[in-house]
Design a protein around this motif. Structure first.
Motif, PDB file in Angstrom:
ATOM      1  N   GLU A  88      31.621  34.618  31.674  1.00 31.76           N
ATOM      2  CA  GLU A  88      31.774  36.253  32.400  1.00 31.76           C
ATOM      3  C   GLU A  88      32.865  35.900  33.618  1.00 31.76           C
ATOM      4  O   GLU A  88      33.456  36.419  34.185  1.00 31.76           O
ATOM      5  CB  GLU A  88      29.911  36.056  32.553  1.00 31.76           C
ATOM      6  CG  GLU A  88      30.561  38.229  34.076  1.00 31.76           C
ATOM      7  CD  GLU A  88      29.296  38.117  33.834  1.00 31.76           C
ATOM      8  OE1 GLU A  88      29.159  39.474  35.197  1.00 31.76           O
ATOM      9  OE2 GLU A  88      27.862  38.079  33.779  1.00 31.76           O
ATOM     10  N   ALA A  89      32.286  34.584  34.161  1.00 30.21           N
ATOM     11  CA  ALA A  89      33.185  34.444  35.356  1.00 30.21           C
ATOM     12  C   ALA A  89      34.508  34.060  35.095  1.00 30.21           C
ATOM     13  O   ALA A  89      35.584  34.298  35.807  1.00 30.21           O
ATOM     14  CB  ALA A  89      32.899  32.885  36.377  1.00 30.21           C
ATOM     15  N   GLY A 115      36.025  34.949  32.939  1.00 29.11           N
ATOM     16  CA  GLY A 115      36.643  36.593  31.974  1.00 29.11           C
ATOM     17  C   GLY A 115      37.238  36.711  33.225  1.00 29.11           C
ATOM     18  O   GLY A 115      38.359  37.830  34.006  1.00 29.11           O
ATOM     19  N   LYS A 116      36.328  37.231  34.718  1.00 36.16           N
ATOM     20  CA  LYS A 116      36.904  37.300  35.811  1.00 36.16           C
ATOM     21  C   LYS A 116      38.229  37.046  36.309  1.00 36.16           C
ATOM     22  O   LYS A 116      39.438  37.410  36.899  1.00 36.16           O
ATOM     23  CB  LYS A 116      36.329  37.903  36.746  1.00 36.16           C
ATOM     24  CG  LYS A 116      34.459  38.630  36.384  1.00 36.16           C
ATOM     25  CD  LYS A 116      33.893  38.791  37.336  1.00 36.16           C
ATOM     26  CE  LYS A 116      32.379  39.585  37.294  1.00 36.16           C
ATOM     27  NZ  LYS A 116      31.246  39.551  37.799  1.00 36.16           N
ATOM     28  N   PHE A 117      37.909  35.898  35.911  1.00 38.69           N
ATOM     29  CA  PHE A 117      39.305  34.910  37.233  1.00 38.69           C
ATOM     30  C   PHE A 117      40.560  35.126  35.882  1.00 38.69           C
ATOM     31  O   PHE A 117      41.941  34.930  36.348  1.00 38.69           O
ATOM     32  CB  PHE A 117      39.059  33.410  36.719  1.00 38.69           C
ATOM     33  CG  PHE A 117      40.040  32.244  37.439  1.00 38.69           C
ATOM     34  CD1 PHE A 117      40.711  32.428  38.178  1.00 38.69           C
ATOM     35  CD2 PHE A 117      41.013  31.539  36.062  1.00 38.69           C
ATOM     36  CE1 PHE A 117      41.460  31.237  39.144  1.00 38.69           C
ATOM     37  CE2 PHE A 117      41.302  30.855  36.756  1.00 38.69           C
ATOM     38  CZ  PHE A 117      41.577  30.787  37.907  1.00 38.69           C
ATOM     39  N   ASN A 118      40.241  35.630  34.527  1.00 41.12           N
ATOM     40  CA  ASN A 118      41.073  35.396  33.828  1.00 41.12           C
ATOM     41  C   ASN A 118      41.885  37.058  33.695  1.00 41.12           C
ATOM     42  O   ASN A 118      43.168  37.466  33.791  1.00 41.12           O
ATOM     43  CB  ASN A 118      41.253  35.544  32.169  1.00 41.12           C
ATOM     44  CG  ASN A 118      40.936  34.106  31.630  1.00 41.12           C
ATOM     45  OD1 ASN A 118      41.466  33.021  32.097  1.00 41.12           O
ATOM     46  ND2 ASN A 118      40.353  34.021  30.938  1.00 41.12           N
ATOM     47  N   ASP A 119      41.234  37.907  34.639  1.00 41.64           N
ATOM     48  CA  ASP A 119      41.448  39.131  34.393  1.00 41.64           C
ATOM     49  C   ASP A 119      42.410  39.347  36.224  1.00 41.64           C
ATOM     50  O   ASP A 119      43.580  39.979  35.947  1.00 41.64           O
ATOM     51  CB  ASP A 119      40.416  39.788  34.878  1.00 41.64           C
ATOM     52  CG  ASP A 119      39.929  40.699  33.800  1.00 41.64           C
ATOM     53  OD1 ASP A 119      40.754  40.098  32.422  1.00 41.64           O
ATOM     54  OD2 ASP A 119      38.837  41.045  33.184  1.00 41.64           O
ATOM     55  N   GLU A 120      41.886  38.756  37.611  1.00 40.47           N
ATOM     56  CA  GLU A 120      43.160  37.890  38.278  1.00 40.47           C
ATOM     57  C   GLU A 120      44.083  37.188  37.702  1.00 40.47           C
ATOM     58  O   GLU A 120      45.135  37.799  38.842  1.00 40.47           O
ATOM     59  CB  GLU A 120      42.255  36.906  39.219  1.00 40.47           C
ATOM     60  CG  GLU A 120      40.476  37.731  39.737  1.00 40.47           C
ATOM     61  CD  GLU A 120      40.415  36.938  40.395  1.00 40.47           C
ATOM     62  OE1 GLU A 120      40.954  36.068  41.062  1.00 40.47           O
ATOM     63  OE2 GLU A 120      39.438  37.005  40.850  1.00 40.47           O
ATOM     64  N   ASP A 140      46.377  40.358  36.199  1.00 44.49           N
ATOM     65  CA  ASP A 140      46.692  40.963  36.937  1.00 44.49           C
ATOM     66  C   ASP A 140      48.011  40.907  38.213  1.00 44.49           C
ATOM     67  O   ASP A 140      48.509  41.458  38.675  1.00 44.49           O
ATOM     68  CB  ASP A 140      45.256  41.501  37.741  1.00 44.49           C
ATOM     69  CG  ASP A 140      44.546  42.590  37.303  1.00 44.49           C
ATOM     70  OD1 ASP A 140      44.709  42.876  36.043  1.00 44.49           O
ATOM     71  OD2 ASP A 140      43.277  42.731  37.583  1.00 44.49           O
TER      72      ASP A 140
END
Length: 122
Positions: free
Chosen positions: A28-29, A31-36, A39
């Protein structure tokens, strides 16, 4: 500047994905990093690799080829996953890696390597 960001394997990663609570939280963490990264326009591709026990190596010696079955020794020299990023320079790549969640439950390393560009051969 394109770089390959290499997550080094550990004894834990060589055991494979075990569906633990820690792994779910890390995914989950991450995934958030990859989203950053996405973006910010930096992420080109990313993936995790299965343990070396499921891999093969092909050794070359002149015209000869030898297939070697995993697992492979020297876990610290193996790759557990990678990203390909497009960054302005190595300092930017380092800054992003420092923000990355620890990809392993214990000590781990991430290596950053620049990719050759056509301009390097001119």
């Amino acid at each position: 500047m394109r770089v390959m960001v290499i997550v080094k394997a550990t004894e834990d990663s060589e055991k494979g994905f075990l569906h633990t609570t820690w792994e779910a939280e890390m995914m989950e963490a991450m995934g958030k990093f990859n989203d950053e990264l996405r973006d910010a326009g930096i992420l080109l591709t990313a993936d995790g690799l299965k343990p070396s026990s499921q891999g093969k190596r092909v050794a070359f010696d002149g015209p000869g080829r030898t297939v070697i079955d995993g697992p492979f020794a020297q876990t610290r020299e193996l790759v557990a996953g990678f990203w390909i990023w497009d960054v302005k320079d190595m300092d930017e790549a380092i800054a992003w890696v420092k923000r990355c969640p620890n990809p392993m439950p214990g000590p781990s390393e991430i290596e950053i390597r620049p990719l050759y560009e056509m301009a390097d051969f001119e």
